[in-house]
Design an enzyme around this catalytic site. Structure first.
Site, PDB file in Angstrom:
ATOM      1  N   ASP A  20     -48.542 -28.110 -23.393  1.00 41.94           N
ATOM      2  CA  ASP A  20     -49.395 -29.002 -22.602  1.00 41.94           C
ATOM      3  C   ASP A  20     -49.938 -30.090 -23.528  1.00 41.94           C
ATOM      4  OD1 ASP A  20     -52.226 -28.355 -20.377  1.00 41.94           O
ATOM      5  OD2 ASP A  20     -51.522 -30.213 -21.293  1.00 41.94           O
ATOM      6  N   ILE A  21     -49.635 -31.324 -23.212  1.00 40.62           N
ATOM      7  CA  ILE A  21     -50.047 -32.427 -24.103  1.00 40.62           C
ATOM      8  C   ILE A  21     -51.567 -32.508 -24.220  1.00 40.62           C
ATOM      9  CG2 ILE A  21     -50.134 -34.295 -22.364  1.00 40.62           C
ATOM     10  CD1 ILE A  21     -48.599 -36.002 -24.533  1.00 40.62           C
ATOM     11  N   ASP A  34     -50.964 -37.766 -16.296  1.00 38.55           N
ATOM     12  CA  ASP A  34     -52.123 -38.629 -16.008  1.00 38.55           C
ATOM     13  C   ASP A  34     -53.274 -37.779 -15.454  1.00 38.55           C
ATOM     14  OD1 ASP A  34     -52.278 -41.824 -14.161  1.00 38.55           O
ATOM     15  OD2 ASP A  34     -53.481 -41.004 -15.798  1.00 38.55           O
TER      16      ASP A  34
HETATM   17  N1  APR Z   1     -48.211 -31.894 -20.753  1.00 42.15           N
HETATM   18  C1  APR Z   1     -46.979 -32.364 -21.123  1.00 42.15           C
HETATM   19  N2  APR Z   1     -46.070 -32.818 -20.237  1.00 42.15           N
HETATM   20  C2  APR Z   1     -46.409 -32.794 -18.924  1.00 42.15           C
HETATM   21  C3  APR Z   1     -47.672 -32.333 -18.458  1.00 42.15           C
HETATM   22  C4  APR Z   1     -48.585 -31.865 -19.444  1.00 42.15           C
HETATM   23  N3  APR Z   1     -49.803 -31.404 -19.114  1.00 42.15           N
HETATM   24  N4  APR Z   1     -47.701 -32.457 -17.089  1.00 42.15           N
HETATM   25  C5  APR Z   1     -46.507 -32.956 -16.726  1.00 42.15           C
HETATM   26  N5  APR Z   1     -45.716 -33.161 -17.809  1.00 42.15           N
HETATM   27  C6  APR Z   1     -44.344 -33.692 -17.895  1.00 42.15           C
HETATM   28  C7  APR Z   1     -43.525 -33.686 -16.639  1.00 42.15           C
HETATM   29  O1  APR Z   1     -42.898 -32.425 -16.476  1.00 42.15           O
HETATM   30  C8  APR Z   1     -42.513 -34.785 -16.957  1.00 42.15           C
HETATM   31  O2  APR Z   1     -41.464 -34.258 -17.760  1.00 42.15           O
HETATM   32  O3  APR Z   1     -44.475 -35.062 -18.246  1.00 42.15           O
HETATM   33  C9  APR Z   1     -43.298 -35.771 -17.815  1.00 42.15           C
HETATM   34  C10 APR Z   1     -43.737 -37.049 -17.103  1.00 42.15           C
HETATM   35  O4  APR Z   1     -44.072 -36.727 -15.773  1.00 42.15           O
HETATM   36  P1  APR Z   1     -45.250 -37.481 -14.975  1.00 42.15           P
HETATM   37  O5  APR Z   1     -46.554 -37.032 -15.489  1.00 42.15           O
HETATM   38  O6  APR Z   1     -44.944 -37.321 -13.521  1.00 42.15           O
HETATM   39  O7  APR Z   1     -45.112 -39.018 -15.387  1.00 42.15           O
HETATM   40  P2  APR Z   1     -44.066 -40.135 -14.931  1.00 42.15           P
HETATM   41  O8  APR Z   1     -42.764 -39.579 -14.505  1.00 42.15           O
HETATM   42  O9  APR Z   1     -44.100 -41.141 -16.039  1.00 42.15           O
HETATM   43  O10 APR Z   1     -44.753 -40.752 -13.626  1.00 42.15           O
HETATM   44  C11 APR Z   1     -45.947 -41.485 -13.766  1.00 42.15           C
HETATM   45  O11 APR Z   1     -47.061 -40.178 -12.136  1.00 42.15           O
HETATM   46  O12 APR Z   1     -48.996 -38.996 -12.484  1.00 42.15           O
HETATM   47  C12 APR Z   1     -48.488 -40.169 -11.976  1.00 42.15           C
HETATM   48  O13 APR Z   1     -50.263 -41.731 -12.307  1.00 42.15           O
HETATM   49  C13 APR Z   1     -48.972 -41.357 -12.751  1.00 42.15           C
HETATM   50  O14 APR Z   1     -48.100 -42.912 -11.161  1.00 42.15           O
HETATM   51  C14 APR Z   1     -47.889 -42.352 -12.448  1.00 42.15           C
HETATM   52  C15 APR Z   1     -46.634 -41.503 -12.422  1.00 42.15           C
END
Ligand code: APR
Length: 170
Positions: free
Chosen positions: A11-12, A35
């Site tokens: 988890d980031i 996010d």
């Molecule tokens: N830690 C690490 N990686 C994570 C976490 C976490 N807590 N939560 C999700 N991920 C991973 C997902 O599995 C995916 O591989 O991060 C990657 C990016 O996924 P998203 O968070 O959906 O981001 P993205 O695809 O760039 O979409 C961005 O999603 O949350 C909304 O506001 C954001 O509109 C924007 C869009």
């Protein structure tokens, strides 16, 4: 000085680094995925600074491929670097925008003097970018960035994402 690129499955929001990169959207006002997790665990101070950025320099939102830093609030980091990834498209090659997210985030990390930076797999969730291709673009962009950051840590949420990035680093 070369930049070490490391991989972690986890988890980031639990990483202890100088800067955590957020996969944001152009509104900078939060969302789901990374996010949502960053704002949830980081607390309201992050959103307060994002709102201030929208009220000043980014009135129309943060453009895709660009990055901006705020406090990390309650997270175990000094800054969150918000970047807006491109939504994957079958018709249009947006690879340059995804590379730019990494270059711009590292440029800001260098300006801040951050030495360790954690990246998620930008655009591979809600924005549907295929993992293998995203990993190729991300690792290449970091390698070519010339950043002074000592460690770039890709934090992958699941096995599949970890494997995609590990295949690029091998
Ligand atoms: N830690 C690490 N990686 C994570 C976490 C976490 N807590 N939560 C999700 N991920 C991973 C997902 O599995 C995916 O591989 O991060 C990657 C990016 O996924 P998203 O968070 O959906 O981001 P993205 O695809 O760039 O979409 C961005 O999603 O949350 C909304 O506001 C954001 O509109 C924007 C869009």
């Amino acid at each position: 000085m070369t930049t070490a690129i490391t991989l972690v499955q986890g988890d980031i929001t639990r990483q202890r680094v100088d800067a955590i990169v957020n996969a944001a959207n152009s509104s900078l006002l939060g969302g789901s995925g990374v996010d949502g997790a960053i704002h949830r665990r980081g607390g309201p101070a992050i959103l307060r600074e994002c709102r201030a950025l929208r009220a000043s320099r980014y009135g129309r939102g943060l453009p895709t491929g660009r990055a901006v830093a705020t406090t990390a609030g309650e997270l175990d980091a000094r800054w969150v670097i918000h970047t807006v990834g491109p939504v994957w498209s079958a018709d249009e090659d947006r690879s340059e925008l995804l590379a730019s997210c990494h270059r711009e985030s590292l440029r800001i990390a260098d300006e801040l003097g951050a030495r360790t930076v954690a990246f998620p797999a930008i655009s591979t969730g809600v924005y549907r970018w295929p993992l293998q291709d995203a990993a190729r673009i991300a690792v290449t962009a970091v390698r070519e960035s010339g950043t002074r950051v000592e460690e770039v840590r890709f934090v992958l949420f699941d096995e599949r994402a970890y494997a995609a990035f590990a295949a690029r680093l091998g």
